[in-house]
Design an enzyme around this catalytic site. Sequence first.
Site, PDB file in Angstrom:
ATOM      1  N   ARG A   1       1.817  -4.757   6.204  1.00  0.00           N
ATOM      2  CA  ARG A   1       0.670  -5.143   5.796  1.00  0.00           C
ATOM      3  C   ARG A   1       0.551  -5.064   4.125  1.00  0.00           C
ATOM      4  O   ARG A   1      -0.391  -5.555   3.743  1.00  0.00           O
ATOM      5  CB  ARG A   1      -0.307  -4.372   6.651  1.00  0.00           C
ATOM      6  CG  ARG A   1      -0.557  -2.725   6.436  1.00  0.00           C
ATOM      7  CD  ARG A   1      -1.525  -2.237   5.339  1.00  0.00           C
ATOM      8  NE  ARG A   1      -1.834  -1.005   5.620  1.00  0.00           N
ATOM      9  CZ  ARG A   1      -2.319  -0.352   4.385  1.00  0.00           C
ATOM     10  NH1 ARG A   1      -1.909  -0.636   3.325  1.00  0.00           N
ATOM     11  NH2 ARG A   1      -2.805   0.938   4.547  1.00  0.00           N
TER      12      ARG A   1
ATOM     13  N   LYS B   1      -5.395   5.894  10.736  1.00  0.00           N
ATOM     14  CA  LYS B   1      -4.085   6.211  10.623  1.00  0.00           C
ATOM     15  C   LYS B   1      -3.805   7.399   9.817  1.00  0.00           C
ATOM     16  O   LYS B   1      -4.220   7.810   8.865  1.00  0.00           O
ATOM     17  CB  LYS B   1      -3.590   5.025   9.600  1.00  0.00           C
ATOM     18  CG  LYS B   1      -1.814   5.139   9.359  1.00  0.00           C
ATOM     19  CD  LYS B   1      -1.581   3.846   8.506  1.00  0.00           C
ATOM     20  CE  LYS B   1      -1.831   4.098   7.105  1.00  0.00           C
ATOM     21  NZ  LYS B   1      -1.304   2.905   6.366  1.00  0.00           N
TER      22      LYS B   1
ATOM     23  N   ASP C   1      -1.333   6.090  -4.829  1.00  0.00           N
ATOM     24  CA  ASP C   1      -2.124   6.091  -4.098  1.00  0.00           C
ATOM     25  C   ASP C   1      -2.553   7.696  -3.777  1.00  0.00           C
ATOM     26  O   ASP C   1      -2.711   8.072  -2.488  1.00  0.00           O
ATOM     27  CB  ASP C   1      -1.154   5.492  -2.531  1.00  0.00           C
ATOM     28  CG  ASP C   1       0.061   6.056  -2.438  1.00  0.00           C
ATOM     29  OD1 ASP C   1       0.429   7.043  -3.101  1.00  0.00           O
ATOM     30  OD2 ASP C   1       0.593   5.981  -1.502  1.00  0.00           O
TER      31      ASP C   1
ATOM     32  N   LYS D   1      -0.881  10.263  -9.399  1.00  0.00           N
ATOM     33  CA  LYS D   1       0.249   9.297  -9.391  1.00  0.00           C
ATOM     34  C   LYS D   1      -0.304   8.106 -10.228  1.00  0.00           C
ATOM     35  O   LYS D   1      -1.265   7.800 -10.277  1.00  0.00           O
ATOM     36  CB  LYS D   1       0.603   8.897  -7.938  1.00  0.00           C
ATOM     37  CG  LYS D   1       1.056  10.083  -6.955  1.00  0.00           C
ATOM     38  CD  LYS D   1       1.322   9.423  -5.716  1.00  0.00           C
ATOM     39  CE  LYS D   1       2.561   8.508  -5.542  1.00  0.00           C
ATOM     40  NZ  LYS D   1       2.690   8.207  -4.064  1.00  0.00           N
TER      41      LYS D   1
ATOM     42  N   GLN E   1       9.438  -0.485   0.566  1.00  0.00           N
ATOM     43  CA  GLN E   1       8.234  -1.234  -0.003  1.00  0.00           C
ATOM     44  C   GLN E   1       8.442  -2.186  -1.151  1.00  0.00           C
ATOM     45  O   GLN E   1       8.063  -3.169  -1.063  1.00  0.00           O
ATOM     46  CB  GLN E   1       7.210  -0.304  -0.591  1.00  0.00           C
ATOM     47  CG  GLN E   1       5.909  -0.974  -0.669  1.00  0.00           C
ATOM     48  CD  GLN E   1       5.129  -1.662   0.566  1.00  0.00           C
ATOM     49  OE1 GLN E   1       5.106  -2.762   0.186  1.00  0.00           O
ATOM     50  NE2 GLN E   1       5.117  -1.050   1.579  1.00  0.00           N
TER      51      GLN E   1
ATOM     52  N   GLY F   1       2.531   1.877  -5.951  1.00  0.00           N
ATOM     53  CA  GLY F   1       2.654   3.354  -5.929  1.00  0.00           C
ATOM     54  C   GLY F   1       1.733   4.306  -6.105  1.00  0.00           C
ATOM     55  O   GLY F   1       1.863   5.593  -5.466  1.00  0.00           O
TER      56      GLY F   1
END
Length: 323
Positions: free
Chosen positions: A115, A72, A228, A232, A143, A226
């Site tokens: 997912r 992806k 990722d 962060k 999300q 959040g």
Amino acid sequence: MPTDAQLLLLDAGNVAQLMEPAKVFEAMKRAFTLHSQREGRVFPVVREQLHTGGVFGIKSGDIPRADLLGFKAAGFWPNNRSVGKEPHQATILLIDPHTGRPVCLIDGNTITTVRTGAAGALGLTLLARPQSTSLCIFGTGTQARIQLSFALRYMPKIDRVRYLTALGQPDEPFEEEFGGLCALAHARDADAAVSASDIVVTATPGFGPLFSPAAVRAGTHINCVGADTKGKRELPEGLLRRSRVFTDDRAQSRSIGEGQWDVECLATEIGDVLTAKVQLTRDPEDITVFDMTGLALQDLVVAEMLLQLAEAKGQGSSLAWSW
């Protein structure tokens, strides 16, 4: 060997028609089980800042026994909001592992959204106290919406939801969507909302801690969505050390998730709970955290499911693909 082949294209409309939340939830169980059994491989993640202000990443992997290989390409482009478009963008490509030929190109936005929501629900059903009735969610974007939707579906005792927004103002569309499903209230005091909730879900861009560690009371479960990317975070300093921490992948959590802020913190992979490698006994006073960084296997098993459904139902567009 014949040189003519077909590349199946599944656009956003195809994906939306084929996607079923219950099947995606079961696919998440399969993905994490495969990861625990090391029957599915996750390759090193690419996650890089761009000169345009966006973030670009690649998550790839394979499941040899299923002849499944793919990746992806996805990321976050905040400037898309200025033209009314979704900042998260994703595209999935499935590849024949025997030849390297592309088999199916799929719009990955809905797959990523659903997912991740299903993975969050799996975390809740495994880790949160079954009698949980109240939830606090940070964020009202795509999300946050899917996380809350799945939470209400799979934790039916939840009847009170507090939500917080970046600007501290109520979100009318969010209230219209969920106001009829629970007692929904906008909150301005993050610590008060957290301390009054059994479950906390953080679904923000991850620019910094959202609440103080003292706000988290015993017995709380937290789903972290959040964080990722390097740099962060959503959780406050010291909370992981007070908690029982679970991840989709330990190494990935320490690299780009909440685990990067405490790399010595012990963590259990959620797949090991599913396969009973780890026997989970939850004390009512335990604080539990599920750090969700997202695995390529999650995308691959859902993409495989959609490919099979599309072929069975004759959906998608085929392109001649000589090789």
